[in-house]
Design a protein around this motif. Structure first.
Motif, PDB file in Angstrom:
ATOM      1  N   GLU A   1       6.997  -5.311  11.493  1.00 51.17           N
ATOM      2  CA  GLU A   1       6.079  -4.788  12.498  1.00 51.17           C
ATOM      3  C   GLU A   1       6.709  -4.741  13.878  1.00 51.17           C
ATOM      4  N   TRP A   2       7.646  -5.643  14.136  1.00 52.29           N
ATOM      5  CA  TRP A   2       8.278  -5.667  15.448  1.00 52.29           C
ATOM      6  C   TRP A   2       9.639  -4.970  15.459  1.00 52.29           C
ATOM      7  N   ALA A   3       9.920  -4.219  14.432  1.00 52.87           N
ATOM      8  CA  ALA A   3      11.198  -3.515  14.367  1.00 52.87           C
ATOM      9  C   ALA A   3      11.276  -2.450  15.468  1.00 52.87           C
ATOM     10  N   THR A   4      12.417  -2.372  16.110  1.00 55.44           N
ATOM     11  CA  THR A   4      12.660  -1.318  17.098  1.00 55.44           C
ATOM     12  C   THR A   4      13.795  -0.398  16.660  1.00 55.44           C
ATOM     13  N   GLY A   5      14.305  -0.602  15.480  1.00 61.71           N
ATOM     14  CA  GLY A   5      15.384   0.213  14.944  1.00 61.71           C
ATOM     15  C   GLY A   5      15.659  -0.226  13.523  1.00 61.71           C
ATOM     16  N   PHE A   6      16.925  -0.147  13.102  1.00 63.43           N
ATOM     17  CA  PHE A   6      17.273  -0.546  11.745  1.00 63.43           C
ATOM     18  C   PHE A   6      16.994  -2.032  11.548  1.00 63.43           C
ATOM     19  N   THR A   7      16.225  -2.346  10.520  1.00 65.85           N
ATOM     20  CA  THR A   7      15.844  -3.718  10.199  1.00 65.85           C
ATOM     21  C   THR A   7      15.962  -3.873   8.688  1.00 65.85           C
ATOM     22  N   LEU A   8      16.815  -4.769   8.234  1.00 66.89           N
ATOM     23  CA  LEU A   8      17.135  -4.876   6.815  1.00 66.89           C
ATOM     24  C   LEU A   8      16.526  -6.142   6.218  1.00 66.89           C
ATOM     25  N   CYS A   9      15.749  -5.965   5.136  1.00 66.80           N
ATOM     26  CA  CYS A   9      15.177  -7.078   4.397  1.00 66.80           C
ATOM     27  C   CYS A   9      15.632  -6.989   2.939  1.00 66.80           C
ATOM     28  N   PHE A  10      15.935  -8.119   2.342  1.00 65.58           N
ATOM     29  CA  PHE A  10      16.267  -8.185   0.920  1.00 65.58           C
ATOM     30  C   PHE A  10      15.155  -8.917   0.176  1.00 65.58           C
ATOM     31  N   VAL A  11      14.719  -8.324  -0.934  1.00 69.56           N
ATOM     32  CA  VAL A  11      13.741  -8.938  -1.829  1.00 69.56           C
ATOM     33  C   VAL A  11      14.401  -9.102  -3.191  1.00 69.56           C
ATOM     34  N   PHE A  12      14.375 -10.320  -3.731  1.00 76.59           N
ATOM     35  CA  PHE A  12      14.955 -10.585  -5.044  1.00 76.59           C
ATOM     36  C   PHE A  12      13.833 -10.928  -6.007  1.00 76.59           C
ATOM     37  N   SER A  13      13.764 -10.193  -7.103  1.00 75.38           N
ATOM     38  CA  SER A  13      12.703 -10.413  -8.080  1.00 75.38           C
ATOM     39  C   SER A  13      13.141  -9.904  -9.441  1.00 75.38           C
ATOM     40  N   ASP A  14      12.748 -10.614 -10.486  1.00 69.32           N
ATOM     41  CA  ASP A  14      12.976 -10.154 -11.853  1.00 69.32           C
ATOM     42  C   ASP A  14      11.733  -9.493 -12.433  1.00 69.32           C
ATOM     43  N   SER A  15      10.711  -9.339 -11.627  1.00 68.96           N
ATOM     44  CA  SER A  15       9.462  -8.748 -12.103  1.00 68.96           C
ATOM     45  C   SER A  15       9.072  -7.562 -11.242  1.00 68.96           C
ATOM     46  N   PRO A  16       9.157  -6.344 -11.766  1.00 66.34           N
ATOM     47  CA  PRO A  16       8.656  -5.190 -11.009  1.00 66.34           C
ATOM     48  C   PRO A  16       7.190  -5.332 -10.627  1.00 66.34           C
ATOM     49  N   ALA A  17       6.408  -6.055 -11.431  1.00 64.12           N
ATOM     50  CA  ALA A  17       5.001  -6.271 -11.077  1.00 64.12           C
ATOM     51  C   ALA A  17       4.883  -6.995  -9.744  1.00 64.12           C
ATOM     52  N   LEU A  18       5.687  -8.039  -9.563  1.00 62.66           N
ATOM     53  CA  LEU A  18       5.622  -8.806  -8.328  1.00 62.66           C
ATOM     54  C   LEU A  18       6.196  -8.035  -7.154  1.00 62.66           C
ATOM     55  N   SER A  19       7.316  -7.351  -7.369  1.00 61.78           N
ATOM     56  CA  SER A  19       7.900  -6.599  -6.268  1.00 61.78           C
ATOM     57  C   SER A  19       6.987  -5.460  -5.836  1.00 61.78           C
ATOM     58  N   ARG A  20       6.299  -4.834  -6.801  1.00 65.86           N
ATOM     59  CA  ARG A  20       5.390  -3.757  -6.430  1.00 65.86           C
ATOM     60  C   ARG A  20       4.115  -4.296  -5.780  1.00 65.86           C
ATOM     61  N   ALA A  21       3.727  -5.526  -6.115  1.00 59.75           N
ATOM     62  CA  ALA A  21       2.608  -6.135  -5.402  1.00 59.75           C
ATOM     63  C   ALA A  21       2.959  -6.330  -3.926  1.00 59.75           C
ATOM     64  N   LEU A  22       4.196  -6.776  -3.649  1.00 62.45           N
ATOM     65  CA  LEU A  22       4.663  -6.896  -2.265  1.00 62.45           C
ATOM     66  C   LEU A  22       4.756  -5.521  -1.615  1.00 62.45           C
ATOM     67  N   LEU A  23       5.299  -4.553  -2.342  1.00 57.56           N
ATOM     68  CA  LEU A  23       5.396  -3.189  -1.832  1.00 57.56           C
ATOM     69  C   LEU A  23       4.016  -2.642  -1.491  1.00 57.56           C
ATOM     70  N   GLN A  24       3.038  -2.947  -2.307  1.00 57.05           N
ATOM     71  CA  GLN A  24       1.694  -2.446  -2.043  1.00 57.05           C
ATOM     72  C   GLN A  24       1.148  -2.994  -0.736  1.00 57.05           C
ATOM     73  N   ARG A  25       1.394  -4.271  -0.464  1.00 60.17           N
ATOM     74  CA  ARG A  25       0.966  -4.851   0.806  1.00 60.17           C
ATOM     75  C   ARG A  25       1.611  -4.101   1.979  1.00 60.17           C
ATOM     76  N   LEU A  26       2.894  -3.837   1.862  1.00 58.52           N
ATOM     77  CA  LEU A  26       3.606  -3.109   2.907  1.00 58.52           C
ATOM     78  C   LEU A  26       3.025  -1.714   3.094  1.00 58.52           C
ATOM     79  N   ASP A  27       2.774  -1.031   1.998  1.00 59.06           N
ATOM     80  CA  ASP A  27       2.242   0.330   2.077  1.00 59.06           C
ATOM     81  C   ASP A  27       0.817   0.339   2.612  1.00 59.06           C
ATOM     82  N   ASP A  28      -0.002  -0.619   2.191  1.00 61.02           N
ATOM     83  CA  ASP A  28      -1.368  -0.703   2.691  1.00 61.02           C
ATOM     84  C   ASP A  28      -1.385  -0.804   4.210  1.00 61.02           C
ATOM     85  N   ALA A  29      -0.454  -1.593   4.761  1.00 64.34           N
ATOM     86  CA  ALA A  29      -0.406  -1.784   6.214  1.00 64.34           C
ATOM     87  C   ALA A  29       0.059  -0.523   6.926  1.00 64.34           C
ATOM     88  N   TRP A  30       1.027   0.168   6.338  1.00 67.02           N
ATOM     89  CA  TRP A  30       1.648   1.276   7.069  1.00 67.02           C
ATOM     90  C   TRP A  30       0.909   2.601   6.939  1.00 67.02           C
TER      91      TRP A  30
END
Length: 472
Positions: free
Chosen positions: A19-48
């Motif tokens: 939310e406070w990004a002013t340019g390139f901002t890199l985050c790494f997410v490590f997960s063996d479950s697409p279900a969990l990673s997409r749950a996180l992705l959904q939160r991000l998409d809901d906000a944006w």
């Protein structure tokens, strides 16, 4: 090694960086479950999607062309939304481990490492890279410069069952895929969390251990939050109460360790939020007060660490809001003032980071609104002025990102309705707020959030004659 969190806890941590990004901002997410990673992705998409635009998801489908497809997707993302800090999500976890896909992941990281100058200067927006957990130790060797640029790293708790979540199939991949088209409907917001609850319930049934019970309580808390987002307060109440019951049992079984008490306070806050949205203000207040008592207990036990103080501040804000809703203005003001004192203490301890300054500005606005409600207009105006000064300071430090401008407009709208401000000050603040809102709408014409906020700003500008402005 990154910390291990649930999708909702990961989002609460990651959003501060994005939310406070002013340019390139890199985050790494490590997960063996697409279900969990997409749950996180959904939160991000809901906000944006309600603030700017949907998140762009890039998910290569062929290992032979993965690196090329990835860069084509990033270039088209940058060209499609010039000047708008909409995150891109690179999904590299959904394919079974094999030699071809491991080679593809290595090539993708290598290409990103080679293109870091373009990422910083031209892409210039948040990028989340999602990889299997085994790749935590492989990113630095494969992309040393890229790894050095990261601002946040998280590991999502692994699922021991199938990765398919009913109702959560992303439209991703090639040049024409710009968002998660499935996201947004109430059922699809809730579906992955409901599925994760059932998996946690099954895990606890098969292994009745405290860790599994805690996992189920956390999953129910995440489900409750999703149900609130989907407009189902009664469902949220049921989920939050079940989570609370589990955590009360854990307190009986394990004693009052800091983790047990903090977990219990979180469940109480979830109950409070659900009860408040369901229209049961006294029940919400009772839950918030119990959570506040636990957080005072944790402060006594653990001292005044930043996490302890921020948790206490959150509980005080919750109590303040519930007291205000009940019409107890002096009690609300007392809670908000104590929260403000903690925000000032955190500023002294942590310095003037963007998040610390924004937290302080939000707290000042809450105190200002409570002072105004209690009839102390001069005190309200002083709080609003200090908040506005902080938000101008943040604009100077961070530039004119949508988040920064939105916050600044909120403080200007507060000044525009401050009873003790002179008419010239109110009119100037209202006009500046409208100008900022118009800029945001022009930059993001498809954002319902900014269109709604512009309408509010114009209504304030039409008659800036006191009252309470919306927002923080």
């Amino acid at each position: 090694m990154s910390i291990a969190l649930s999708p909702d806890d990961a989002w609460r941590e990651m959003r501060l960086h994005i939310e406070w990004a002013t340019g390139f901002t890199l985050c790494f997410v490590f997960s063996d479950s697409p279900a969990l990673s997409r749950a996180l992705l959904q939160r991000l998409d809901d906000a944006w999607r309600f603030r700017t635009a949907p998140v762009t998801v890039i998910e290569p489908s062929d290992p032979a062309t993965a690196a090329v497809d990835m860069f084509e997707g990033l270039v088209q993302h940058q060209q499609r939304l010039p000047g708008v800090l909409v995150p891109a999500w690179l999904q590299l976890t959904t394919h079974a481990p094999d030699v071809a896909w491991d080679q593809a992941r290595s090539e993708c990281l290598g290409r990103l490492n080679e293109g870091r100058a373009w990422l910083v200067s031209d892409l210039a927006r948040p990028l989340v890279v999602c990889l299997p957990i085994a790749w935590q130790a492989q990113v630095a060797p494969a992309a040393p410069d890229l790894w050095h640029l990261r601002v946040f790293t998280v590991t999502l708790a692994a699922s021991e069952v199938a990765d398919k979540v009913p109702g959560l199939d992303a439209v991703v991949g090639g040049p024409d895929a710009s968002s998660l088209s499935l996201l947004g409907s109430p059922q699809r917001i809730v579906a992955p969390h409901r599925w994760l609850v059932e998996e946690a319930r099954n895990a606890w049934a098969s292994r009745p251990e405290a860790s599994q019970q805690r996992g189920l309580a956390a999953a129910l808390g995440d489900l409750s939050a999703a149900q609130l987002d989907a407009g189902d307060p009664e469902g949220a109440c049921a989920s939050a109460r079940e989570s609370l019951a589990l955590r009360r049992q854990l307190r009986e079984a394990l004693g009052e360790s800091p983790q047990v008490l903090r977990d219990l306070s979180i469940s109480l806050n979830n109950v409070g939020a659900a009860e408040a949205q369901a229209g049961r203000g006294e029940a919400a207040l009772a839950a918030y007060r119990e959570s506040l008592a636990l957080r005072r207990q944790l402060r006594e036990a653990l001292g005044e660490s930043p996490q302890v103080l921020r948790d206490l501040s959150v509980s005080l804000d919750n109590v303040g809001a519930a007291e205000a809703q009940a019409g107890r203005d002096e009690a609300a003001l007392a809670a908000y003032r104590e929260s403000l004192a903690l925000s000032r203490q955190l500023r002294e301890a942590l310095g003037e980071s963007p998040q610390v300054l924004r937290d302080l500005s939000v707290s000042l606005n809450k105190v200002g609104a409570a002072e105004a409600q209690a009839g102390r207009g001069e005190a309200a105006l002083a709080a609003y002025r200090e908040s506005l000064a902080l938000r101008r300071q943040l604009r100077e430090a961070l530039g004119e990102s949508p988040q920064v401008l939105d916050d600044l407009a909120v403080s200007l709208e507060r000044m525009a309705v401050a009873d003790d401000a002179d008419m010239v000050t109110r009119q100037a603040a209202a006009s500046e707020a409208v100008a900022i809102r118009e800029r945001l709408v022009a930059a993001m014409p498809d954002s319902p959030w900014h269109a709604e906020r512009l309408a509010v700003a114009r209504s304030v500008a039409a008659a800036p004659s006191g009252g309470a402005a919306d927002g923080q």
